[in-house]
Enzyme design. Structure first.
Site, PDB file in Angstrom:
ATOM      1  N   CYS A 152      28.645  16.188  49.887  1.00  0.00           N
ATOM      2  CA  CYS A 152      27.553  15.792  50.792  1.00  0.00           C
ATOM      3  C   CYS A 152      26.383  16.769  50.669  1.00  0.00           C
ATOM      4  O   CYS A 152      25.219  16.359  50.672  1.00  0.00           O
ATOM      5  CB  CYS A 152      28.028  15.735  52.237  1.00  0.00           C
ATOM      6  SG  CYS A 152      29.405  14.606  52.525  1.00  0.00           S
ATOM      7  N   CYS A 203      30.687  19.273  53.988  1.00  0.00           N
ATOM      8  CA  CYS A 203      31.356  18.628  52.854  1.00  0.00           C
ATOM      9  C   CYS A 203      30.596  18.979  51.570  1.00  0.00           C
ATOM     10  O   CYS A 203      29.393  18.716  51.475  1.00  0.00           O
ATOM     11  CB  CYS A 203      31.380  17.127  53.120  1.00  0.00           C
ATOM     12  SG  CYS A 203      31.299  16.059  51.707  1.00  0.00           S
TER      13      CYS A 203
END
Length: 192
Positions: free
Chosen positions: A93, A90
């Site tokens: 992330c 991600c």
């Protein structure tokens, strides 16, 4: 008679001087004992603090990443808790990873910071209302959901039946400054 009076005066003077010396010696001994006691106390507390820090560093519950999540055990340490549910693939992330690592290193023993990759193991997020990654959950040092001053950027989850506050969450990217502001609100001394 004059010699007798002189002798008595000299005797009293010697006693006074002797008593003063004894008093001074007693005072010096008392001060020396206090210095030794204080020194021992400082050394023991320093050793205890080092032991506590070593225990925290070696305790797997304080590791940034782990294979399991036991929220009750984390709450038992009496420290604020931040749980970040994310994924290695991600983009936000990935941007947050160095921030989480830095905060974890700087605030170890003051805040429990955990990261879980829920794409690798979705079961880690069971019981949490995770809809997107990254999502962060916040608990205060009493194990209760954090009550933020700014509720506009946070999600407050409550039970429908009792209206009990069960989770405080944030969805999406968080900067280091955002985390530090939350730390301050939770009573953590922030390093400038």
């Amino acid at each position: 008679m004059i010699k007798c009076i002189k002798y008595r005066i000299e005797l009293r003077m010697n006693r006074l001087i002797g008593n003063r010396r004894k008093g001074l010696i007693r005072m010096i001994i008392l001060i020396a004992i206090l210095v030794v006691i204080i020194g021992i106390w400082i050394v023991k507390n320093h050793q205890r603090d080092n032991y506590n820090q070593e225990a925290i560093t070696e305790n797997p519950d304080f590791a940034l990443e782990s294979a399991s999540l036991n929220l009750d055990k984390l709450k038992s340490y009496g420290l604020p808790i931040i749980i970040d549910f994310g994924a290695d693939s991600c983009p936000p992330c990935k941007e947050m990873e160095p921030i989480l690592r830095e905060l974890h290193a700087e605030y170890q023993g003051k805040v429990i910071i955990k990261y879980y990759d829920v794409w690798k193991d979705p079961s880690l997020a069971e019981g949490f209302p995770v809809q997107v990654v990254p999502t962060q959950f916040f608990f205060d040092q009493d194990g209760k959901p954090y009550n933020p001053l700014d509720t506009e950027t946070m999600l407050i989850y409550t039970l429908k039946t009792t209206n009990e506050h069960v989770y405080t969450a944030h969805e999406g990217y968080m900067s280091k400054e955002m985390f530090l502001e939350i730390f301050k609100e939770m009573g953590v001394s922030v390093i400038d």
